[in-house]
Structure formats: C-alpha cells, structure tokens
Design a protein around this motif. Structure first.
Motif, mmCIF file in Angstrom:
data_model
loop_
_atom_site.group_PDB
_atom_site.id
_atom_site.type_symbol
_atom_site.label_atom_id
_atom_site.label_comp_id
_atom_site.label_asym_id
_atom_site.label_seq_id
_atom_site.Cartn_x
_atom_site.Cartn_y
_atom_site.Cartn_z
ATOM 1 N N ASN A 157 0.817 -1.211 0.000
ATOM 2 C CA ASN A 157 0.000 0.000 0.000
ATOM 3 C C ASN A 157 0.860 1.274 0.000
ATOM 4 O O ASN A 157 1.073 1.893 1.036
ATOM 5 C CB ASN A 157 -0.910 -0.050 1.230
ATOM 6 C CG ASN A 157 -1.953 1.042 1.308
ATOM 7 O OD1 ASN A 157 -2.669 1.124 2.292
ATOM 8 N ND2 ASN A 157 -2.068 1.896 0.303
ATOM 9 N N ASN A 175 -3.435 0.050 -3.670
ATOM 10 C CA ASN A 175 -3.212 -1.241 -3.037
ATOM 11 C C ASN A 175 -3.037 -2.318 -4.086
ATOM 12 O O ASN A 175 -3.910 -2.529 -4.934
ATOM 13 C CB ASN A 175 -4.405 -1.609 -2.137
ATOM 14 C CG ASN A 175 -4.528 -0.688 -0.948
ATOM 15 O OD1 ASN A 175 -4.021 -0.975 0.125
ATOM 16 N ND2 ASN A 175 -5.189 0.453 -1.136
ATOM 17 N N ASN A 220 -7.251 3.461 -1.486
ATOM 18 C CA ASN A 220 -7.787 3.976 -0.224
ATOM 19 C C ASN A 220 -7.525 5.475 -0.139
ATOM 20 O O ASN A 220 -6.627 6.007 -0.798
ATOM 21 C CB ASN A 220 -7.186 3.241 0.977
ATOM 22 C CG ASN A 220 -5.687 3.434 1.119
ATOM 23 O OD1 ASN A 220 -4.924 3.119 0.194
ATOM 24 N ND2 ASN A 220 -5.249 3.946 2.254
ATOM 25 N N SER A 236 -11.918 7.816 6.604
ATOM 26 C CA SER A 236 -11.131 7.074 5.620
ATOM 27 C C SER A 236 -12.017 6.077 4.894
ATOM 28 O O SER A 236 -13.090 5.698 5.371
ATOM 29 C CB SER A 236 -9.950 6.362 6.283
ATOM 30 O OG SER A 236 -10.400 5.295 7.092
ATOM 31 N N ARG A 238 -11.594 2.502 2.235
ATOM 32 C CA ARG A 238 -10.829 1.506 1.488
ATOM 33 C C ARG A 238 -11.770 0.873 0.472
ATOM 34 O O ARG A 238 -12.880 0.448 0.819
ATOM 35 C CB ARG A 238 -10.243 0.435 2.417
ATOM 36 C CG ARG A 238 -9.254 0.989 3.421
ATOM 37 C CD ARG A 238 -8.476 -0.112 4.124
ATOM 38 N NE ARG A 238 -7.551 -0.774 3.217
ATOM 39 C CZ ARG A 238 -6.321 -0.321 2.952
ATOM 40 N NH1 ARG A 238 -5.876 0.783 3.514
ATOM 41 N NH2 ARG A 238 -5.534 -0.983 2.127
ATOM 42 N N ASP A 270 -15.731 -2.957 0.512
ATOM 43 C CA ASP A 270 -15.165 -1.654 0.857
ATOM 44 C C ASP A 270 -15.561 -1.293 2.287
ATOM 45 O O ASP A 270 -16.541 -1.808 2.837
ATOM 46 C CB ASP A 270 -15.590 -0.577 -0.136
ATOM 47 C CG ASP A 270 -17.100 -0.467 -0.313
ATOM 48 O OD1 ASP A 270 -17.817 -1.410 0.077
ATOM 49 O OD2 ASP A 270 -17.564 0.551 -0.844
#
Length: 426
Positions: A157, A175, A220, A236, A238, A270
C-alpha cells in the motif's frame, strides 16, 4: 512484472508465520498494527501515532515528521467448537464434532513514512487486510461441506498525504493485493438407494481440493480535520477489490472427479471509517470509532470448471455490517501510557440457514487493554491484548440436494489476540 515479483516475495516471507484467521467479523483483519489493539482500534483513522496510519488513514501521516518506521506482529487464537444437534449425512454415517476448527496464527505488519517537504508526505505499508482459516477433523459430520478453508491476502500500500491547510490533511493510496484460497471437502455425492455400496464408499472417501490465487488492485483515501486544539476527526475509505481466483480443482480419485482448471470470482468489501480523538487534559484522551463494511459484495461465489460447469456454489449472501468502538488512553508518566477499549462488531451472516461451516461467524464483543513504553525521544514499544466474546451461534446448513448432508448444531466461539509493535522516527 517487477511489482508482482515484489508481492510474491513479501507473501513468501509473511507465509513463514501467517495463516489466515479472522480477527474482525466476516474474514476481515483489523490487526494491521498492535499499537491500536489496546484501544480495540477506537480512533483508528484519527490517531496517527506511528507509520501504521498508512493503512487506517494516510492523511494522518502529516502528524509524523521526518522518517518513521513501524513493524509488529499480532498472535491470533480463534476457537470454534461445533456441537451436533441432529445432523444427517447423505449418504454416509454420522461423523464427529470435528474438534476445534480454530488455530493460532501470526499476523505481521510493516510500515514506513517520509516527510518529503513541509506539506507533502509519502508512505508504504505491507499487511494482510483479509484472512480466514477453519480446519476440522477429516471424519467430522460436516466433511462433505468443508474440512479446510484457508484464505490469505498480502497487501502492498504506497500512499501520499498533503497538508492542505493548517487544519485539513488529505491522503490517498493504491493497493496491490495478492489473494490465496485453499478449500477442501469430501465429495459426498449421493447415489440412489440400492446402488453399489462400494461405489458409494469410494465417492464418500474422495477429497476434492480447490487451490487458487489472484492478484488485483484497489485504493484507499482519507482526510484528517483538526477541530480546535484538543480534537481530531478522521475519515477514511478503502475500496472494494475484485479478485478472479484461478487455479486447480483436484481430486484424490480421478474416476470420481477429474482434475481440472477452476475459477471463482470474489469481490472483497469496501470499508468506511469515522474516528475521533478528544484530549481531555495532558493525561487523558478519549477515542471513538464507527465503521461500515459493505459485505454484501460477497454473495454467491461459484467455483467453475474449465468446461464451464459449476462444481459448487458457496451461498454466503452476506449483509453489510457496522462496528462501534470506544477507548481511552491515560498518560502515566513521561515514559508510559495505559490503553483500553471496548467494541461491538456485527457479523455479516444473516441466519443459521446461511451460516457456512467454513465461516461459523457471529457478532463479536471486544474488550482490550495495552501499554505503550517510550524508550527514548524517537522510539516506542506497544503491547496489547484483546478478548473477543462470540455468542453461541446456530447453524442449519442443509445441502442434501447436492449430496453434502444437512448439518444442524451450534458453535461456541472466542478469539484471543496478543500484539507487539515497535515504532521509531529519524
């Protein structure tokens, strides 16, 4: 190609100690550092106390000046014990309860961040965001549905962050992920009454194994907001990662099931995180976390043969889930901090009828504690421990129409996690 070789090399190193186990609900692994373990990962997207924030919120790298390195390991010991409550095998005699389907595993992590300029930061993280392993005795009652189920992921990442304003930071990462899946069960196809007993025994004694891998991309992003002098708020995200797993479907008896190339598509979910850190005074701070994982991306997973036929469909039909965590930190003195936290983690499994024997999951209740020792101005050691209580979960896995029996019973489950993290800045 060079990046693929790097991921394979990291997977080989991690594989020396890693066997996939789920520390969070479903088969998600929150244990991407040990420094957050003591707080039950409350405040994960807002803390930014070491380079592991690359995973939880890259925007929080702006809290880290200079060069920072952090590495750690979590030892995860799950326990899943099945109790039979009226299962029926088709067409075999009953088996055992299967022993404890859990097993201890080590989950390592490595991170680094660099301050490129006053406002620009770069980072790199290596970890395993998803993993699962259940393994039963070969003679257990559910052997026609699963004996071994093992999923591993290895995630690289690279990330960037920018200090957009005095109070706002933004971060983004890509990622590159490798996934490995191993699934074993006994064939167990039912033949009509009066058919050849020897033939039935041969089929029932055949082990079928899916061994497949995939490499895929995701991303992300995050933001960090400084709300006054004592509060930080982090958000955040992802992304989903679509994996097309390809490999072999093999059998211990070619007359029953010939070896063939096989494929299975799986979209990993996600996740959204909202975190807050509130400093009450020079010693106390409170941390909170709300996260949502869109597990509904994992629905029906078909295992297809090379000729286009479907060998089996794993009917997960997961639902989206929430996780809530609350924690705190107390600064004992200049060298020591005490950490503590609780959390509720919702299972993606909808009902007993949809609970897979390969994933006997249920809601999880966390209680965590830990300590941080500041060795000197630039280095710290974190240790943490958590106990996850899993309420008894019922299962009613009726696959008689496919010749894999009807498994009825309940699971007693729990998870113990121990972790250590070393972080240093230059």
């Amino acid at each position: 190609m060079q990046k693929k070789r790097m991921v394979r090399a990291i997977a080989a190193v991690f594989g020396l100690g890693l066997s996939g186990v789920a520390g969070a609900s479903g088969f998600q692994l929150l244990e991407q550092n040990a420094s957050g373990l003591g707080n039950a990962y409350a405040g994960s997207a807002a803390v930014g106390e070491n380079a592991s924030t690359v995973f939880f919120n890259p925007a929080a790298m702006t809290k880290l000046k200079g060069v920072n390195v952090s590495a750690g390991v979590a030892l995860i010991q799950p326990s899943y014990k099945f109790s039979d409550e009226g299962s029926s095998n088709a067409p075999a005699a009953k088996g055992t309860n299967g022993g404890d389907a859990g097993g201890i595993a080590a989950l390592p992590n490595m991170y680094a961040s660099w301050q490129v300029s006053d406002k620009v930061f770069a980072g790199l993280g290596v970890g395993s965001p998803f993993g699962l392993k259940t393994e039963y005795d070969n003679d257990w009652v559910g052997r026609f549905q699963s004996t071994t189920f093992d999923i591993k992921t290895y995630n690289v990442n690279p990330s960037m962050a920018v200090q957009a304003t005095e109070n706002v930071s933004l971060g983004f990462g890509v990622n590159y992920q490798r996934m490995e899946a191993l699934y074993k069960r006994q064939a167990g196809v039912a033949y009509p009454p009066g058919s050849n007993a020897a033939l039935n025994a041969m089929v029932q004694g055949t082990t079928v194994t899916l061994d497949a891998t995939s490499e895929a991309w995701g991303w992300n992003a995050g933001a960090l907001f400084k709300l006054g002098s004592s509060m930080d708020l982090g958000v955040s995200y992802r992304s989903k990662v679509f994996h097309r797993l390809e490999g072999t479907l093999t059998s211990t008896n070619q007359a029953v099931s010939p070896d063939t190339h096989a494929r299975a598509d799986l979209t990993l979910p996600d996740t959204y995180i909202l975190s807050i850190v509130q400093r009450l005074d020079e010693n106390w701070e409170v941390l909170g976390d709300v996260s949502r994982t869109n597990w509904s991306s994992v629905d029906k997973v078909a295992i297809d043969r090379a000729n286009g036929s479907t060998a089996q469909t794993l009917d997960a039909r997961f639902r989206d889930t929430w996780r809530f965590a609350l924690g705190g930190t107390y600064k004992i003195n200049a060298s020591w901090k005490w950490k503590y936290g609780i959390a509720y983690d919702q299972t993606p499994v909808r009902s007993a009828e949809e609970r897979l024997l390969s994933l006997p999951d249920n809601n999880r209740y966390w209680i965590s504690t830990g300590a941080q020792w500041k060795l000197d101005k630039s280095s710290t050691v974190d240790v943490g421990a958590a106990y996850l209580y899993i309420p008894k979960s019922s299962v009613s896995a009726d696959q008689r129409s496919s010749g894999r029996g009807n498994v009825v019973g309940s699971y007693d489950g729990s998870i113990v996690i121990l972790g250590m993290q070393y972080s240093v800045s230059f």
